[in-house]
Design a protein around this motif. Structure first.
Motif, PDB file in Angstrom:
ATOM      1  N   MET A   1      11.880  65.927  16.807  1.00 18.56           N
ATOM      2  CA  MET A   1      12.195  65.071  17.617  1.00 18.56           C
ATOM      3  C   MET A   1      11.517  64.879  18.923  1.00 18.56           C
ATOM      4  N   ALA A   2      11.400  63.580  19.205  1.00 18.88           N
ATOM      5  CA  ALA A   2      10.666  63.397  20.316  1.00 18.88           C
ATOM      6  C   ALA A   2      11.286  63.669  21.715  1.00 18.88           C
ATOM      7  N   ALA A   3      10.411  64.329  22.576  1.00 10.79           N
ATOM      8  CA  ALA A   3      11.083  64.662  24.017  1.00 10.79           C
ATOM      9  C   ALA A   3      11.739  63.711  24.607  1.00 10.79           C
ATOM     10  N   LEU A   4      12.956  63.884  25.195  1.00  6.06           N
ATOM     11  CA  LEU A   4      13.684  62.878  26.109  1.00  6.06           C
ATOM     12  C   LEU A   4      12.982  62.506  27.446  1.00  6.06           C
ATOM     13  N   ASN A   5      13.381  61.339  27.789  1.00  8.30           N
ATOM     14  CA  ASN A   5      12.866  60.932  29.126  1.00  8.30           C
ATOM     15  C   ASN A   5      14.124  60.730  29.908  1.00  8.30           C
ATOM     16  N   ILE A   6      13.750  60.576  31.334  1.00  8.92           N
ATOM     17  CA  ILE A   6      14.741  60.174  32.296  1.00  8.92           C
ATOM     18  C   ILE A   6      14.236  59.086  33.081  1.00  8.92           C
ATOM     19  N   SER A   7      14.897  58.199  33.509  1.00  9.62           N
ATOM     20  CA  SER A   7      14.781  57.088  34.326  1.00  9.62           C
ATOM     21  C   SER A   7      14.303  57.694  35.664  1.00  9.62           C
ATOM     22  N   LEU A   8      13.260  57.425  36.144  1.00  9.56           N
ATOM     23  CA  LEU A   8      12.571  57.785  37.433  1.00  9.56           C
ATOM     24  C   LEU A   8      13.249  56.771  38.606  1.00  9.56           C
ATOM     25  N   GLU A   9      14.512  57.114  39.080  1.00  8.58           N
ATOM     26  CA  GLU A   9      14.958  56.381  40.029  1.00  8.58           C
ATOM     27  C   GLU A   9      14.430  56.550  41.587  1.00  8.58           C
ATOM     28  N   PRO A  10      14.729  55.598  42.396  1.00  5.84           N
ATOM     29  CA  PRO A  10      14.020  55.930  43.752  1.00  5.84           C
ATOM     30  C   PRO A  10      14.328  57.203  44.379  1.00  5.84           C
ATOM     31  N   HIS A  11      15.672  57.149  44.085  1.00  2.00           N
ATOM     32  CA  HIS A  11      16.040  58.707  44.808  1.00  2.00           C
ATOM     33  C   HIS A  11      15.838  59.854  44.235  1.00  2.00           C
ATOM     34  N   LEU A  12      15.402  59.890  43.005  1.00  2.00           N
ATOM     35  CA  LEU A  12      14.855  61.048  42.248  1.00  2.00           C
ATOM     36  C   LEU A  12      13.442  61.279  43.007  1.00  2.00           C
ATOM     37  N   VAL A  13      12.651  60.044  43.052  1.00  2.39           N
ATOM     38  CA  VAL A  13      11.527  60.345  43.479  1.00  2.39           C
ATOM     39  C   VAL A  13      11.394  61.044  44.976  1.00  2.39           C
ATOM     40  N   GLU A  14      12.375  60.294  45.706  1.00  2.00           N
ATOM     41  CA  GLU A  14      12.430  60.967  47.012  1.00  2.00           C
ATOM     42  C   GLU A  14      12.708  62.350  47.104  1.00  2.00           C
ATOM     43  N   ILE A  15      13.505  62.851  46.056  1.00  2.00           N
ATOM     44  CA  ILE A  15      14.134  64.244  46.128  1.00  2.00           C
ATOM     45  C   ILE A  15      12.577  65.089  45.774  1.00  2.00           C
ATOM     46  N   LEU A  16      11.993  64.663  44.747  1.00  3.45           N
ATOM     47  CA  LEU A  16      10.796  65.212  43.972  1.00  3.45           C
ATOM     48  C   LEU A  16       9.874  65.265  44.905  1.00  3.45           C
ATOM     49  N   THR A  17       9.444  64.460  45.728  1.00  7.54           N
ATOM     50  CA  THR A  17       8.202  64.326  46.641  1.00  7.54           C
ATOM     51  C   THR A  17       8.060  65.532  47.434  1.00  7.54           C
ATOM     52  N   PRO A  18       9.001  65.907  48.259  1.00 12.86           N
ATOM     53  CA  PRO A  18       8.769  67.135  49.121  1.00 12.86           C
ATOM     54  C   PRO A  18       8.370  68.233  48.281  1.00 12.86           C
ATOM     55  N   LEU A  19       8.590  68.577  46.968  1.00 16.04           N
ATOM     56  CA  LEU A  19       8.406  69.825  46.292  1.00 16.04           C
ATOM     57  C   LEU A  19       6.958  69.790  45.748  1.00 16.04           C
ATOM     58  N   LYS A  20       6.076  68.573  45.940  1.00 20.45           N
ATOM     59  CA  LYS A  20       4.696  68.805  45.371  1.00 20.45           C
ATOM     60  C   LYS A  20       4.130  69.711  45.887  1.00 20.45           C
ATOM     61  N   PRO A  21       3.912  70.073  47.203  1.00 20.15           N
ATOM     62  CA  PRO A  21       3.065  70.936  47.836  1.00 20.15           C
ATOM     63  C   PRO A  21       3.553  72.221  47.715  1.00 20.15           C
ATOM     64  N   LEU A  22       4.865  72.487  47.312  1.00 16.37           N
ATOM     65  CA  LEU A  22       5.545  73.755  47.367  1.00 16.37           C
ATOM     66  C   LEU A  22       5.703  74.401  45.839  1.00 16.37           C
ATOM     67  N   LEU A  23       5.543  73.597  44.795  1.00 14.27           N
ATOM     68  CA  LEU A  23       5.626  74.036  43.513  1.00 14.27           C
ATOM     69  C   LEU A  23       4.310  74.892  42.942  1.00 14.27           C
ATOM     70  N   PRO A  24       4.538  75.638  41.841  1.00 15.94           N
ATOM     71  CA  PRO A  24       3.313  76.311  41.432  1.00 15.94           C
ATOM     72  C   PRO A  24       2.239  75.462  40.738  1.00 15.94           C
ATOM     73  N   SER A  25       1.022  75.930  40.914  1.00 13.63           N
ATOM     74  CA  SER A  25      -0.010  74.799  40.620  1.00 13.63           C
ATOM     75  C   SER A  25       0.157  73.856  39.402  1.00 13.63           C
ATOM     76  N   GLU A  26       0.607  74.758  38.162  1.00 13.67           N
ATOM     77  CA  GLU A  26       0.821  74.197  36.825  1.00 13.67           C
ATOM     78  C   GLU A  26       2.083  72.894  36.985  1.00 13.67           C
ATOM     79  N   LEU A  27       3.108  73.306  37.648  1.00 11.33           N
ATOM     80  CA  LEU A  27       4.250  72.300  37.635  1.00 11.33           C
ATOM     81  C   LEU A  27       3.873  71.113  38.713  1.00 11.33           C
ATOM     82  N   ALA A  28       3.187  71.589  39.688  1.00 11.04           N
ATOM     83  CA  ALA A  28       2.684  70.421  40.720  1.00 11.04           C
ATOM     84  C   ALA A  28       1.937  69.513  39.951  1.00 11.04           C
ATOM     85  N   THR A  29       0.933  69.857  39.211  1.00  5.91           N
ATOM     86  CA  THR A  29       0.053  69.044  38.475  1.00  5.91           C
ATOM     87  C   THR A  29       0.505  68.161  37.628  1.00  5.91           C
TER      88      THR A  29
END
Length: 214
Positions: A1-29
């Motif tokens: 079965m192919a992996a499911l995707n989630i629509s990338l809504e603007p509010h989701l981008v806003e929530i995830l953006t601050p995490l980029k410098p905080l995540l472990p390198s693999e997840l950040a990439t």
């Protein structure tokens, strides 16, 4: 079965953006393409799940607190709110399961239909044989006996077919029709159940097909 995707809504981008410098390198990439311009239309469900699981670890909680970020904003319920599951794919319409009463009523209707068809077949055969026998008693030749028997059987068959169609039409009109109504609260509850079932697993929950509306 192919992996499911989630629509990338603007509010989701806003929530995830601050995490980029905080995540472990693999997840950040892995997250980088989804918080950069131009943003992609969808984000993989497994990536969101991995991020959510990391924010619940001791390390993740400590990092979020030091950055003044709310850990509850990164729960799967919060991340999925207002998004659509695999908008690029078409899922089959959801068919609710029949209740025990409906299943029993359907079985009874099927038994009645089978009984009716058997009786109709016996009536056709009996009428044809009776016509053949009566024609023989009147001295008709064999070919005329057969033709008369076939004619009578055909007339009875047509009559039985008409009666069956009338009966089936009335049965269909009386059959209750269930309308599926799913409230946003029930959608959210379904997603919560799927997320809870997926915790501790590396795969994508196969049953996640719901659309969540915030």
């Amino acid at each position: 079965m192919a992996a499911l995707n989630i629509s990338l809504e603007p509010h989701l981008v806003e929530i995830l953006t601050p995490l980029k410098p905080l995540l472990p390198s693999e997840l950040a990439t892995q997250l980088l393409p989804y918080v950069s311009e131009p943003a992609l239309p969808t984000v993989p469900y497994p990536l969101l799940q991995s991020i959510s699981q990391w924010t619940r670890t001791a390390e993740g909680l400590l990092v979020l607190q030091s950055a003044s970020l709310d850990p509850h904003s990164y729960s799967m319920v919060a991340l999925l709110a207002g998004t659509t599951t695999s908008p690029e794919r078409k899922f089959a319409a959801y068919t609710p399961e029949k209740s025990p009463e409906e299943a029993e009523a359907l079985k009874r209707a099927e038994r009645r239909a089978i009984t009716y068809l058997i009786n109709a077949l016996l009536s056709i055969l009996g009428s044809g044989f009776a016509a053949w026998w009566a024609a023989g008693k009147t001295g008709w030749r064999s070919e005329w006996q057969v033709l008369f028997a076939l004619l009578v059987a055909a007339v009875v068959a047509i009559a039985e077919a008409v009666l069956y169609l009338i009966w089936d039409s009335r049965r269909s009109n009386k059959r209750p029709r269930r309308k599926l109504k799913i409230s946003p609260e029930k959608r959210n509850q379904a997603v919560v159940k799927e997320v809870e079932a997926s915790r501790g697993e590396t795969g994508v929950p196969a049953g996640l097909r719901q659309r969540v509306k915030g």
